[in-house]
Design an enzyme around this catalytic site. Structure first.
Site, PDB file in Angstrom:
ATOM      1  N   CYS A 175      -0.286   0.396   7.714  1.00 37.13           N
ATOM      2  CA  CYS A 175      -0.537   1.294   6.369  1.00 37.13           C
ATOM      3  C   CYS A 175      -2.030   1.767   6.342  1.00 37.13           C
ATOM      4  O   CYS A 175      -2.565   2.572   5.970  1.00 37.13           O
ATOM      5  CB  CYS A 175      -0.916  -0.196   5.250  1.00 37.13           C
ATOM      6  N   GLY A 195      14.448 -36.175  -3.061  1.00 36.39           N
ATOM      7  CA  GLY A 195      14.276 -37.747  -4.079  1.00 36.39           C
ATOM      8  C   GLY A 195      12.980 -38.452  -3.603  1.00 36.39           C
ATOM      9  O   GLY A 195      12.370 -37.858  -2.736  1.00 36.39           O
ATOM     10  N   TRP A 232      18.663 -35.791 -19.455  1.00 34.19           N
ATOM     11  CA  TRP A 232      16.775 -35.347 -18.483  1.00 34.19           C
ATOM     12  C   TRP A 232      16.275 -36.142 -18.250  1.00 34.19           C
ATOM     13  O   TRP A 232      16.238 -36.737 -19.816  1.00 34.19           O
ATOM     14  CB  TRP A 232      17.616 -33.981 -18.802  1.00 34.19           C
ATOM     15  N   GLU A 250       0.463  -1.165   0.060  1.00 35.95           N
ATOM     16  CA  GLU A 250       0.102  -0.071   0.094  1.00 35.95           C
ATOM     17  C   GLU A 250       1.008   1.699   0.177  1.00 35.95           C
ATOM     18  O   GLU A 250       0.586   2.084  -1.219  1.00 35.95           O
ATOM     19  CB  GLU A 250      -0.865   0.166   1.218  1.00 35.95           C
ATOM     20  N   ARG A 282      17.375 -20.145 -12.986  1.00 28.64           N
ATOM     21  CA  ARG A 282      18.198 -20.388 -14.676  1.00 28.64           C
ATOM     22  C   ARG A 282      17.460 -19.261 -15.627  1.00 28.64           C
ATOM     23  O   ARG A 282      16.451 -20.039 -16.131  1.00 28.64           O
ATOM     24  CB  ARG A 282      18.960 -20.853 -14.906  1.00 28.64           C
TER      25      ARG A 282
END
Length: 375
Positions: A89, A302, A175, A52, A212
Site C-alpha cells: 500500500c 454454556g 427466552w 487504502e 438474523r
C-alpha cells in the site's frame, strides 16, 4: 480537513466490515482534500485489496487521478510495505501523489512495524502517527491479539436472570431476555469472525449461531463447537443447515474416528486439540484458531465453558444481559465455579457501556490484560 475528522470517517467505514475480513484486520481509510472527502474504503475479503487501495481507486474513479495529487489519507492501521496477496500500500500511496498520511497506529507485527511509515517518509510524504489511536486499536483488537498473544480476542456473552441463571433446572432457556437484547446479540455476532458454544449448549438449545435480521439469515460467522468427545449428534442444526461447512468442531485427539468422519461427511471441519485432565486445552484451542486465521471469537455458552475460559484468563471482553426475573438456586448458573478464594482475585470488569435494552440491563466491559497484551 482536520486529521481526527478524517480518521472518524475511516473508522466509520471500517466498522461496517467487522467480522468479514479475517485473517486481515478490518482497516478503514479516507482520502480527503481540503474539506472534502473524496472517497473511503475498507479491507476487502481475503485476497482482495486493502482499505487504502479501495479508497484510492474509488477517489480516482469519481474525481480523476489529478485530484489525488497533494491529497491526504487517513488510515486506521499503518500501510503495509510488503508484497502479499496484494501489492504494498505504501507504494500505491506514493504513486498516487498523496502529500500526507494520518495513521491510527503502527502495525503490531514486529517484523513489519514502521516499515510502511519509514518508506512513506523517505518518499517525502508527511506522516503523522497516533490519530485517534485508542479507537483504532480497539477496532483492531483481534488482529493485535493474534500478533501479540497468538490467540484471538475472546468476548463472552451471557444472558441471565437477576440471580445469574441461564436456564431452568430442566434446561429451558428460550427466552431469558427480551427482543431488544436478542437483536443486540445478533449485531455482536455480525462483528466477529466466529461464535463458540460448548457441547451442553449445542445439545440442549440446538442453536443456529447465525446473524438474523427480521427473522432472516443475513450472515453466518464461523461456528465453533467445543466437543471433546464428539457427543453432539449430527442431526443438530450446526451440522444440517446450509452453512454446515462453516461449523468447526474442537475435539480431543482421542475422539472416536467414526464420529469424526460422520461430522466431516456433513461438511464440518474437525480440529484435533490436545487435552489436559480430560478436557480440551483451551489455550491450545485458541492458538489453533489463530493459526486458522480467526482473530475474534464470541463465546455464547454454556456456564462450564465460560468458567473454564475465565479461570484460564482467556476472556478479554464481556457482554452481560440481565433480565428482571428470578429462577432460583436450582436453575442452571450463567458461570460455573471459578474457584475464587479471595475477593481481590475475582474477575472484575472495566465497564465500557451500561444501559437498558427494553426491560433488560446490558453491561459491557473488558477484563484486565497483561501489559504486553493490551491492545
Amino acid at each position: 480537513m482536520d486529521p481526527e475528522r478524517a480518521m472518524r470517517r475511516a473508522l466509520s467505514r471500517a466498522r461496517r466490515r467487522e467480522g468479514r475480513t479475517h485473517p486481515n484486520p478490518t482497516v478503514g481509510a479516507a482520502v480527503v482534500k481540503g474539506d472534502r472527502v473524496l472517497a473511503t474504503g475498507a479491507t476487502s475479503a481475503t485476497g482482495g485489496p486493502h482499505a487504502e487501495i479501495v479508497a484510492l481507486a474509488a477517489a480516482r474513479r469519481r474525481h480523476g487521478a489529478r485530484a489525488l495529487r497533494g491529497a491526504g489519507l487517513a488510515v486506521t492501521l499503518e500501510p503495509c510495505h510488503h508484497q502479499g496477496r496484494t501489492g504494498p500500500c505504501s507504494q500505491a500511496i506514493r504513486d498516487a501523489g498523496l502529500a500526507r498520511v494520518w495513521v491510527g497506529h503502527r502495525d503490531p507485527n514486529p517484523a513489519v512495524s514502521d516499515r510502511g511509515i519509514r518508506a512513506l517518509r523517505r518518499a517525502g510524504v508527511e506522516v503523522a502517527v497516533g490519530i485517534l489511536e485508542e479507537e483504532c486499536r480497539w477496532l483492531h483488537r483481534g488482529f493485535i491479539s493474534v500478533q501479540q498473544r497468538e490467540r484471538p480476542w475472546v468476548a463472552l456473552k451471557l444472558a441471565a436472570t437477576l440471580d445469574g441463571r441461564i436456564a431452568t433446572r430442566g434446561g429451558e432457556s428460550r427466552w431469558i431476555t427480551g427482543a431488544l437484547a436478542r437483536a443486540h446479540v445478533h449485531q455482536l455476532r455480525g462483528r466477529v469472525d466466529a461464535v463458540m458454544v460448548g457441547s451442553a449448549t449445542a445439545r440442549s438449545d440446538d442453536p443456529e449461531l447465525t446473524v438474523r435480521s427480521d427473522g432472516k439469515r443475513v450472515h453466518c460467522p464461523v461456528r465453533i463447537l467445543v466437543d471433546s468427545k464428539l457427543v453432539v449428534p449430527t442431526r443438530r442444526r450446526l451440522f444440517r443447515d446450509r452453512d454446515a461447512a462453516r461449523t468447526w468442531v474442537l475435539a480431543g485427539r482421542a475422539a472416536p474416528a467414526g464420529r469424526r468422519a460422520a461430522r466431516e461427511a456433513c461438511g464440518a471441519r474437525v480440529l484435533p486439540i490436545a487435552t489436559r485432565g480430560g478436557h480440551l486445552d483451551l489455550r491450545v484451542a485458541l492458538r489453533t484458531l489463530a493459526w486458522e486465521g480467526l482473530t475474534s471469537v464470541l463465546v455464547e455458552g454454556g456456564g462450564s465453558l465460560a468458567a473454564a475460559l475465565l479461570r484460564a484468563g482467556l476472556v478479554d471482553e464481556v457482554h452481560w444481559y440481565t433480565a428482571p426475573s428470578l429462577l432460583g438456586a436450582d436453575a442452571r448458573p450463567a458461570v460455573a465455579g471459578l474457584q475464587v478464594a479471595r475477593l481481590g482475585s475475582r474477575p472484575e470488569l472495566e465497564v465500557r457501556d451500561l444501559r437498558r435494552l427494553g426491560p433488560d440491563l446490558y453491561v459491557h466491559g473488558t477484563l484486565p490484560l497483561p501489559r504486553r497484551g493490551r491492545p
